[in-house]
Design an enzyme around this catalytic site. Structure first.
Site, PDB file in Angstrom:
ATOM      1  N   GLU A 101       0.808  -1.212   0.000  1.00  5.88           N
ATOM      2  CA  GLU A 101       0.000   0.000   0.000  1.00  5.88           C
ATOM      3  C   GLU A 101       0.846   1.270   0.000  1.00  5.88           C
ATOM      4  O   GLU A 101       1.960   1.286   0.520  1.00  5.88           O
ATOM      5  CB  GLU A 101      -0.907  -0.008   1.233  1.00  5.88           C
ATOM      6  CG  GLU A 101      -1.888  -1.155   1.196  1.00  5.88           C
ATOM      7  CD  GLU A 101      -2.665  -1.331   2.487  1.00  5.88           C
ATOM      8  OE1 GLU A 101      -3.837  -1.723   2.398  1.00  5.88           O
ATOM      9  OE2 GLU A 101      -2.116  -1.106   3.566  1.00  5.88           O
ATOM     10  N   CYS A 114       3.453   8.450   1.253  1.00  5.57           N
ATOM     11  CA  CYS A 114       4.093   7.500   2.165  1.00  5.57           C
ATOM     12  C   CYS A 114       4.218   6.172   1.419  1.00  5.57           C
ATOM     13  O   CYS A 114       3.216   5.539   1.101  1.00  5.57           O
ATOM     14  CB  CYS A 114       3.222   7.358   3.414  1.00  5.57           C
ATOM     15  SG  CYS A 114       3.842   6.151   4.585  1.00  5.57           S
ATOM     16  N   CYS A 121       6.695  -7.210   7.005  1.00  7.12           N
ATOM     17  CA  CYS A 121       7.893  -6.703   7.684  1.00  7.12           C
ATOM     18  C   CYS A 121       8.436  -7.780   8.622  1.00  7.12           C
ATOM     19  O   CYS A 121       7.672  -8.554   9.189  1.00  7.12           O
ATOM     20  CB  CYS A 121       7.528  -5.454   8.483  1.00  7.12           C
ATOM     21  SG  CYS A 121       8.953  -4.641   9.217  1.00  7.12           S
ATOM     22  N   CYS A 125       7.263  -5.403  15.317  1.00  6.45           N
ATOM     23  CA  CYS A 125       6.817  -4.472  16.365  1.00  6.45           C
ATOM     24  C   CYS A 125       5.394  -4.872  16.779  1.00  6.45           C
ATOM     25  O   CYS A 125       4.526  -5.051  15.920  1.00  6.45           O
ATOM     26  CB  CYS A 125       6.851  -3.038  15.860  1.00  6.45           C
ATOM     27  SG  CYS A 125       8.487  -2.559  15.284  1.00  6.45           S
ATOM     28  N   CYS A 128       2.022  -3.072  15.593  1.00 12.37           N
ATOM     29  CA  CYS A 128       1.919  -2.688  14.184  1.00 12.37           C
ATOM     30  C   CYS A 128       1.228  -3.771  13.358  1.00 12.37           C
ATOM     31  O   CYS A 128       1.616  -4.943  13.406  1.00 12.37           O
ATOM     32  CB  CYS A 128       3.324  -2.427  13.654  1.00 12.37           C
ATOM     33  SG  CYS A 128       3.370  -2.173  11.883  1.00 12.37           S
ATOM     34  N   SER A 198      12.470   6.247   7.328  1.00 14.52           N
ATOM     35  CA  SER A 198      12.293   5.860   8.729  1.00 14.52           C
ATOM     36  C   SER A 198      13.009   4.535   9.006  1.00 14.52           C
ATOM     37  O   SER A 198      13.294   3.765   8.097  1.00 14.52           O
ATOM     38  CB  SER A 198      10.805   5.711   9.057  1.00 14.52           C
ATOM     39  OG  SER A 198      10.333   4.495   8.529  1.00 14.52           O
ATOM     40  N   CYS A 340      -0.904   5.580  10.450  1.00 21.28           N
ATOM     41  CA  CYS A 340       0.328   4.952  10.907  1.00 21.28           C
ATOM     42  C   CYS A 340       0.104   3.619  11.607  1.00 21.28           C
ATOM     43  O   CYS A 340      -0.735   3.515  12.494  1.00 21.28           O
ATOM     44  CB  CYS A 340       0.971   5.886  11.918  1.00 21.28           C
ATOM     45  SG  CYS A 340       2.570   6.337  11.405  1.00 21.28           S
TER      46      CYS A 340
HETATM   47 FE1  SF4 Z   1       7.905  -3.048  10.523  1.00 21.95          FE
HETATM   48 FE2  SF4 Z   1       7.664  -0.405  10.935  1.00 21.95          FE
HETATM   49 FE3  SF4 Z   1       5.664  -2.078  11.577  1.00 21.95          FE
HETATM   50 FE4  SF4 Z   1       7.903  -2.119  13.036  1.00 21.95          FE
HETATM   51  S1  SF4 Z   1       6.468  -0.393  12.849  1.00 21.95           S
HETATM   52  S2  SF4 Z   1       6.778  -3.925  12.247  1.00 21.95           S
HETATM   53  S3  SF4 Z   1       9.431  -1.701  11.433  1.00 21.95           S
HETATM   54  S4  SF4 Z   1       6.452  -1.679   9.494  1.00 21.95           S
END
Ligand code: SF4
Length: 351
Positions: A101, A114, A121, A125, A128, A198, A340
Site C-alpha cells: 500500500e 508514504c 515486515c 513491532c 503494528c 524511517s 500509521c
Molecule cells: Fe515493521 Fe515499521 Fe511495523 Fe515495526 S512499525 S513492524 S518496522 S512496518
C-alpha cells in the site's frame, strides 16, 4: 525479463555497453523513463529501431497501475498494488498473493506520499498491523518508484516518506537506488530534503544511510526504557536505542538535515511522566524533534489502546518545556486504515 524502470544511469550504461548500444543511449533512456515517464519502449522515439527492437527482446518497462484506491473523508488516499515478483525478489516464504500500500496525504501547503519498501515486515513491532502479517518479500527499486510515478497525484507531490510497509534499512540497496532516481539530475532531480526515511534503528545500516545520503531520518523510538522497548520492539535486543542515539550524536544535525523520533502514544505502555523524563534524558542535547503519534486501534493488537488526549498533551508540553521540540502528528486516513501502523493488506481481506 529485466525491468528497465528503476535502474540508475550507471546500471543503464552497463546494459548499453553489454548490448553494444551507442554511449548516449543510457541518458536517453533515463530521460524517457524518469523525466518523460513513458512506459512503452516503442514510445522512445529518439532510439534507433534496432536499439528498441533489442530492448524489447531483453527487457520491459514494468509500470503497473494501482488496483484499488480508497479515499478517506479527510482527503487521504490509499492505493493498493499487487506484489508481482517482477524481478529477483527471492525471499518469498509462501505462495499467497500479497499486496502493498501507498498513502497520499494532501495538506494545505504540501502533498506527501508514504511509500512501502517491503511486503509485510520482519521487525515484528507488537503494535503494528504490518508487523503482524509477517514478511512476504522486499520490493525492487522499480516497485518502490512505481508507487510514486503511477498515481494521478504524482505531479503534485512535494514530499516522499519511506514510512509505509516494511523496514527501509532491511531493503537498503533498493531504497537507496530509488532515492538515487528521485534525487539525481538524470532522474527527477529532487532535493534529498524532500525525502524522509524511517527506521527502527538497524544501527549498521543507519550509519551507512547517514554517510551515503542527505535525506532526513526518522527513528521509531516508542519507548526510552530498554527493558520495556524490547517488549514492543524486538529489534531493541540487537540494536539498543542507547547505542543508536550515541551514533546519531556523532552527526551534524544543525543544518538542513532533520532528525525526528517517532513516538506512538500507547495507553499505560509508554505514556506516563517517568517515560517522558527518560526520553528527555536519552535525547538531551541532540538536535532533534519528537513526533508524537496517537495510537490507532488495530484488530491485530487488541491489548493496545490509544493514550488519553490529556495524557498526550501533558507528555508533549513536558518535552517542550525541557527543550525538546515535540509535535503531535495529525492522524490521517484512519477510516480507510491508512494511518500509521495500520497498513496490512493480504488478498481477500478488505483493509
Ligand atoms: Fe515493521 Fe515499521 Fe511495523 Fe515495526 S512499525 S513492524 S518496522 S512496518
Amino acid at each position: 525479463m529485466l525491468n528497465l524502470f528503476g535502474l540508475t544511469l550507471s546500471q543503464l550504461q552497463e546494459l548499453c555497453l553489454e548490448q553494444g548500444f551507442p554511449k548516449f543511449t543510457a541518458r536517453q533512456l533515463c530521460d524517457w523513463l524518469y523525466a518523460k515517464g513513458v512506459s512503452e519502449i516503442d514510445a522512445m522515439t529518439n532510439l534507433s529501431l534496432k536499439v528498441r527492437a533489442r530492448l524489447k527482446e531483453i527487457s520491459v518497462v514494468n509500470r503497473p497501475t494501482p488496483v484499488n484506491c480508497q479515499v478517506s473523508k479527510d482527503g487521504t488516499k490509499k492505493y493498493l498494488f499487487p506484489y508481482q515478483l517482477d524481478n529477483s525478489n527471492q525471499q518469498i516464504n509462501d505462495a499467497a498473493v500479497h499486496y502493498f500500500e501507498t498513502v497520499f496525504i494532501p495538506e494545505e501547503d504540501r502533498a506527501t506520499l508514504c511509500v512501502s519498501c517491503q511486503v509485510g515486515c520482519k521487525m515484528g513491532c507488537r503494535f503494528c498491523a504490518t508487523g503482524a502479517q509477517g514478511f512476504h518479500g522486499s520490493l525492487s527499486a522499480g516497485e518502490i518508484l512505481n508507487q510514486i510515478f503511477s498515481i494521478p497525484e504524482f505531479s503534485k507531490l512535494t514530499n516522499i516518506v519511506y514510512m509505509g510497509m516494511g523496514e527501509p534499512m532491511d531493503n537498503y540497496d533498493a531504497v537507496m537506488q530509488s532515492i538515487a532516481v528521485l534525487t539525481s539530475d538524470w532522474g527527477l532531480g529532487w532535493s534529498p530534503h524532500r525525502i524522509t526515511v524511517s527506521s527502527v534503528g538497524v544501527i549498521p545500516m543507519v550509519k551507512r544511510f547517514l554517510d551515503e545520503s542527505e535525506c532526513h531520518l526518522a527513528i521509531s523510538l516508542h519507548n526510552p526504557v530498554p527493558t520495556e522497548r524490547v517488549a514492543i520492539m524486538p529489534m531493541q535486543r540487537a540494536y539498543p536505542i542507547s547505542e543508536l542515539v550515541s551514533l546519531l550524536r556523532r552527526y551534524d544535525w544543525s543544518h538542513q538535515r532533520r532528525l525526528t523520533f517517532e513516538y506512538t502514544m500507547i495507553r499505560g505502555v509508554n505514556d506516563d511522566e517517568a517515560h517522558a523524563v527518560k526520553l528527555v534524558q536519552l535525547l538531551k542535547g541532540l538536535n532533534c524533534r519528537v513526533n508524537l503519534i496517537r495510537y490507532h486501534d488495530s484488530a491485530t493488537a487488541p491489548n493496545f489502546k490509544a493514550s488519553q488526549p490529556l495524557t498526550i498533551q501533558r507528555f508533549q508540553s513536558f518535552l517542550n518545556k525541557q527543550g525538546i521540540t515535540c509535535t503531535l502528528r495529525t492522524s490521517r486516513g484512519e477510516d480507510i486504515m491508512a494511518a500509521c501502523g495500520l497498513l496490512a493488506k493480504v488478498k481477500g481481506r478488505d483493509a
